[in-house]
Scaffold this active site. Structure first.
Site, PDB file in Angstrom:
ATOM      1  CE  LYS A 141      -2.458  11.705 -10.543  1.00 52.03           C
ATOM      2  NZ  LYS A 141      -1.458  10.622 -10.229  1.00 52.03           N
TER       3      LYS A 141
ATOM      4  CG  ASN B  11       0.849   4.245 -12.812  1.00 57.81           C
ATOM      5  OD1 ASN B  11      -0.190   4.744 -13.859  1.00 57.81           O
ATOM      6  ND2 ASN B  11      -0.071   2.790 -12.187  1.00 57.81           N
TER       7      ASN B  11
ATOM      8  CB  THR C 138      -7.599   3.289 -17.182  1.00 62.05           C
ATOM      9  OG1 THR C 138      -8.001   3.537 -16.652  1.00 62.05           O
ATOM     10  CG2 THR C 138      -6.243   2.979 -17.874  1.00 62.05           C
TER      11      THR C 138
ATOM     12  CG  ASP D 288      -1.895   0.944   0.886  1.00 62.87           C
ATOM     13  OD1 ASP D 288      -1.622   2.043  -0.021  1.00 62.87           O
ATOM     14  OD2 ASP D 288      -2.795   1.309   1.968  1.00 62.87           O
TER      15      ASP D 288
ATOM     16  CE1 TYR E 181      -6.633  11.568 -10.411  1.00 63.75           C
ATOM     17  CE2 TYR E 181      -6.096  13.282 -12.044  1.00 63.75           C
ATOM     18  CZ  TYR E 181      -5.706  11.806 -11.331  1.00 63.75           C
ATOM     19  OH  TYR E 181      -5.232  10.938 -12.419  1.00 63.75           O
TER      20      TYR E 181
END
Length: 250
Positions: A158, A89, A189, A62, A154
């Site tokens: 990033k 990633n 994905t 994790d 999010y």
């Protein structure tokens, strides 16, 4: 076979872009160690990679845990006492909402996974690479380049990935270590499928937009990652490669 006899680590390698990266490195002869949380998916990727010239080894870890990442990286390094490249990633997304409507739990989980997961990875990868040099590639997003409507946690995470990568690249540029980011646009994905479901299938609402050619094949994005890990990118560090089919142009 650019990575024959090379040892590579990949976080979040059980699906999507991470899976494509694992298979890309293995197809060019690498010994790839990848982590994730879903054992069944890890076993599937191992099985599908078995016919390739390289090898792939799944370890449950994790990335929110510094100790788990440390153990994962040490195990990979122990394969031949060298770590040639690392790809951080692992990441998660969240349901769309306006800034103040995101719960604190959501924001904290995004930060722990997307931001601190990369920090933990680099923190343990860098010392093992300093003796022989190496390359680290961190996966960001086109939402790292501008505001992220409805996706603030999010997007924030990033932005942080790009910022820490650039800072680390400067810290180690004179020690044979290259650190870059790849910022993909939409890819076909499981994360994309979940996001599309969240907005009721209306691609016009997709944060960052959709390329005219549609979501990318993760295998195509993985090619940029492999380039940055290879000797062909020997003079590239501190860069953020946008791989989005032109959706963010202008």
């Amino acid at each position: 076979m650019r990575f024959s006899d090379k040892t590579i680590v990949v976080t979040g390698g059980t699906s999507g872009l991470g899976e494509a990266i694992v298979k890309g490195f293995a197809s060019e002869g690498a010994a790839v160690f990848f982590c994730g949380l879903l054992d069944a998916e890890g076993a599937r990727v191992e099985m599908e990679t078995a016919p390739l010239p390289g090898t792939a080894h799944y370890i449950q870890a994790d990335v929110r845990s510094d100790e788990a990442v440390a153990a994962f990286v040490r195990l990979a390094h122990g394969h031949n006492d060298t770590l040639h490249a690392a790809v951080n990633n692992a990441g998660i997304s969240h349901a769309a909402a306006r800034f103040a409507d995101h719960s604190l739990d959501t924001v904290e989980d995004i930060v722990r996974t997307n931001m601190m997961g990369v920090w933990h990875g680099m923190r343990h990868q860098i010392p093992l690479m300093l003796e022989h040099g190496g390359a680290i590639i961190n996966i960001a997003s086109i939402l790292s380049r501008s505001g992220a409507e409805w996706m603030a946690p999010y997007g924030m995470s990033k932005h942080a990935v790009v910022g820490m990568s650039k800072s680390a690249a400067l810290d180690y540029a004179d020690q044979g270590l290259r650190i870059n980011t790849v910022s993909p646009g939409p890819m076909q994905t499981p994360m994309f499928d979940r996001a599309l479901e969240d907005i009721g299938g209306d691609m016009e609402k997709f944060a960052g937009g959709i390329p005219k050619t549609g979501p990318a094949d993760p295998a195509d994005v993985a090619k940029t990652v492999l380039y940055l890990a290879s000797d062909e990118a020997a003079s590239v560090t501190g860069a953020n490669f946008i791989v989005d089919g032109g959706v963010s142009t202008g």
